[in-house]
Design a protein around this motif. Structure first.
Motif, short mmCIF file in Angstrom:
data_model
loop_
_atom_site.label_atom_id
_atom_site.label_comp_id
_atom_site.label_asym_id
_atom_site.label_seq_id
_atom_site.Cartn_x
_atom_site.Cartn_y
_atom_site.Cartn_z
N LYS A 147 0.78 -1.13 0.07
CA LYS A 147 -0.42 0.06 -0.21
C LYS A 147 1.16 1.44 -0.30
O LYS A 147 1.93 0.87 -0.07
CB LYS A 147 -0.71 -0.13 1.15
CG LYS A 147 -1.48 -1.01 1.30
CD LYS A 147 -2.98 -0.98 3.22
CE LYS A 147 -3.31 -2.31 3.20
NZ LYS A 147 -4.22 -1.97 4.31
N ALA A 148 0.27 2.07 -0.21
CA ALA A 148 1.85 3.76 -0.83
C ALA A 148 1.29 3.51 0.75
O ALA A 148 2.36 4.21 1.38
CB ALA A 148 0.53 5.43 -0.56
N ILE A 149 1.01 3.69 2.02
CA ILE A 149 1.34 3.63 3.74
C ILE A 149 1.60 2.41 3.70
O ILE A 149 3.25 2.87 4.48
CB ILE A 149 0.41 3.64 4.35
CG1 ILE A 149 -1.11 2.59 4.34
CG2 ILE A 149 -0.68 4.38 4.83
CD1 ILE A 149 -2.18 2.64 5.46
N TYR A 150 2.33 1.37 3.66
CA TYR A 150 3.66 0.46 3.39
C TYR A 150 4.45 0.91 2.31
O TYR A 150 4.62 -0.86 1.87
CB TYR A 150 2.88 -1.11 3.59
CG TYR A 150 2.24 -1.15 4.20
CD1 TYR A 150 2.76 -0.57 5.76
CD2 TYR A 150 0.95 -1.49 4.30
CE1 TYR A 150 1.60 -0.82 6.72
CE2 TYR A 150 0.28 -1.80 5.22
CZ TYR A 150 0.55 -1.42 6.35
OH TYR A 150 -0.68 -1.42 7.39
N ALA A 151 4.61 1.58 1.75
CA ALA A 151 5.55 2.00 1.02
C ALA A 151 7.68 1.20 1.37
O ALA A 151 8.02 0.81 1.49
CB ALA A 151 6.16 4.03 1.22
N LYS A 174 6.86 8.56 4.54
CA LYS A 174 5.89 9.76 5.22
C LYS A 174 5.77 10.31 3.47
O LYS A 174 4.84 11.29 3.30
CB LYS A 174 6.58 11.10 5.61
CG LYS A 174 6.34 9.79 6.83
CD LYS A 174 7.17 10.78 8.32
CE LYS A 174 5.84 11.95 8.59
NZ LYS A 174 7.31 13.33 9.10
N ALA A 175 6.54 10.87 2.78
CA ALA A 175 6.73 10.74 1.18
C ALA A 175 5.54 10.55 0.61
O ALA A 175 4.42 10.94 -0.57
CB ALA A 175 7.75 10.85 0.51
N ALA A 176 5.79 8.81 0.29
CA ALA A 176 4.32 8.45 0.13
C ALA A 176 2.94 8.78 0.72
O ALA A 176 2.30 8.46 -0.71
CB ALA A 176 4.78 7.01 -0.57
#
Length: 428
Positions: free
Chosen positions: A159-163, A374-376
């Protein structure tokens, strides 16, 4: 006096009525369904009459758990019929997908592979009951996968939060859907690169998550090695969580199911599945035939036999053997697992339903903070409790009838029923 006589008469009548009721023969118990697949399907429909509220939901939810359970119900309908089961499945897509093909409470930019998995059910529904709105939703999910962020080696982030993280869960959530849908809506020359990409991803995931000491796959791998749960050198999480291994195993089975028979690289997937099975069977509990929650630590204090992963392995072994991808010894392991599931986890309830017990409700890793994460996903919130430790996996709630186990149990039952197994046979 008249009032007293009436009261006495009423009392006498009540006694006669009670005696009459007591002397009546008891109502016959509901006849036990012949097939566990139908029995579990109808048990779930009785527990939750609205398909969009499955898995203990309090509002309509677009979720992979609904997709998995409903797809198993669809397969039950395709095997045995039942217009009520068909209507139950259609109710979900009609509730969650608008006439314009918009998916309720779905955001493509979350790049959440879990939200893609529901599409596998939608594609299966479209295959049998074509609707334009469902095709539009399928195309939206394919767009997400076209743009899904990847590691440097080309494997999807979970996921985005699991970049920059590869989870076994995510391999199951994204790749089978993409391959199945491509095989249905694209020309062969357009689908071929998607097939190749899927094979590359499952092989790289296997290599990156493999624990050579156990032969099992760890739950996840962090490319940047900056998550609090990852090893500084290998990037691996600490343990093989049984359901994560189950997700990966089912992903291989579903890929083989969707890939064309003449696809040149099918053998690579079969080889990978065989290696995975060989190591899964090594960790099968000899006494019960099922598997432990923390799969690589069966003898540690507090570990428990877990039903969702056990159902996934039973289903995968049985289907792969039936399809001829692996030999009959794997079928025997699947039969042993299924019998163990019936004995350890299936409970008959007073209302005539059955339940699947000892389901791990949920488990994950993080999220964790890092500049790249945090960037993602700027709004990410850290959760250090989910650290992938042994104690963490045992701390998550255990419940009955989790959808992540119900679906695989129904699929495993359908496989056993093709072998002639039914509910009249003893649990042994």
């Amino acid at each position: 006096m008249k009032k007293l006589k009436l009261m006495l008469a009423g009392a006498v009548m009540s006694v006669f009525a009670a005696e009459a009721v007591a002397s009546m023969p008891a109502a016959p118990a509901p006849e036990k369904p012949k097939h566990y697949s139908e029995w579990m399907t109808r048990s779930e429909m009785q527990r939750q009459p609205k398909s969009y509220l499955l898995d203990f939901s309090d509002r309509p939810k677009w979720s992979y758990v609904m997709g998995i359970e409903l797809e198993s119900m669809l397969d039950t309908y395709l095997r045995y019929g039942g217009d009520d089961i068909k209507a139950y499945c259609i109710e979900y897509t009609d509730t969650m997908i608008s006439p314009a093909g918009e998916i309720r409470r779905y955001n493509l930019k979350d790049y959440n592979l879990d939200n893609v998995r529901t599409g596998h059910f939608v594609t299966r529904m479209y295959e049998h009951f074509p609707e334009a709105k469902n095709l539009r939703a399928m195309n939206t999910l394919m767009l997400q996968l076209n743009d899904q962020p990847r590691t440097k080696e080309g494997v999807y982030w979970h996921k985005a939060i699991y970049a920059y993280q590869v989870w076994l869960d995510g391999i199951f959530m994204g790749l089978p859907y993409r391959v199945l849908t491509a095989s249905m809506i694209y020309a062969p020359e357009q689908a071929l690169p998607i097939y190749d990409d899927a094979v590359d991803q499952v092989k790289k995931t296997y290599e990156r998550t493999l624990d050579p000491a156990t032969g099992l796959n760890r739950h996840a791998w962090d490319e940047n090695r900056d998550m609090f749960w990852s090893d500084n050198e290998t990037g691996l999480s600490q343990h093989c969580w049984a359901r994560a291994q189950g997700w990966y195993t089912m992903a291989l089975v579903e890929l083989l199911d969707a890939l064309p028979e003449d696809y040149a690289r099918r053998g690579e997937v079969i080889e990978l599945l065989t290696k995975t099975f060989d190591n899964v069977i090594k960790w099968q509990d000899k006494k019960t035939g099922v598997w432990y929650q923390v799969m690589d630590s069966p003898t540690r204090k507090g570990n428990y036999l877990e039903s969702t992963a056990s159902s996934m392995f039973a289903y995968s072994l049985l289907k792969a053997a039936r399809k001829g991808w692996v030999g009959q010894s794997y079928r025997d392991a699947g039969i042993k697992a299924y019998r163990g599931i019936l004995k350890e986890f299936i409970k008959e309830n007073p209302d005539g339903t059955i339940s699947l017990t000892d389901c791990c409700a949920v488990a994950g890793l993080g999220p964790g903070m890092s500049p790249s994460v945090k960037a993602a996903a700027p709004k990410v919130k850290e959760n250090t409790r989910r650290d992938g430790s042994y104690d963490y996996y045992l701390s998550e709630p255990i419940r009955d009838n989790d959808a992540k186990g119900i679906g695989p149990f129904i699929w495993a039952s359908l496989e056993m029923e093709q072998l002639g197994y039914d509910t009249s046979m003893k649990k042994k």
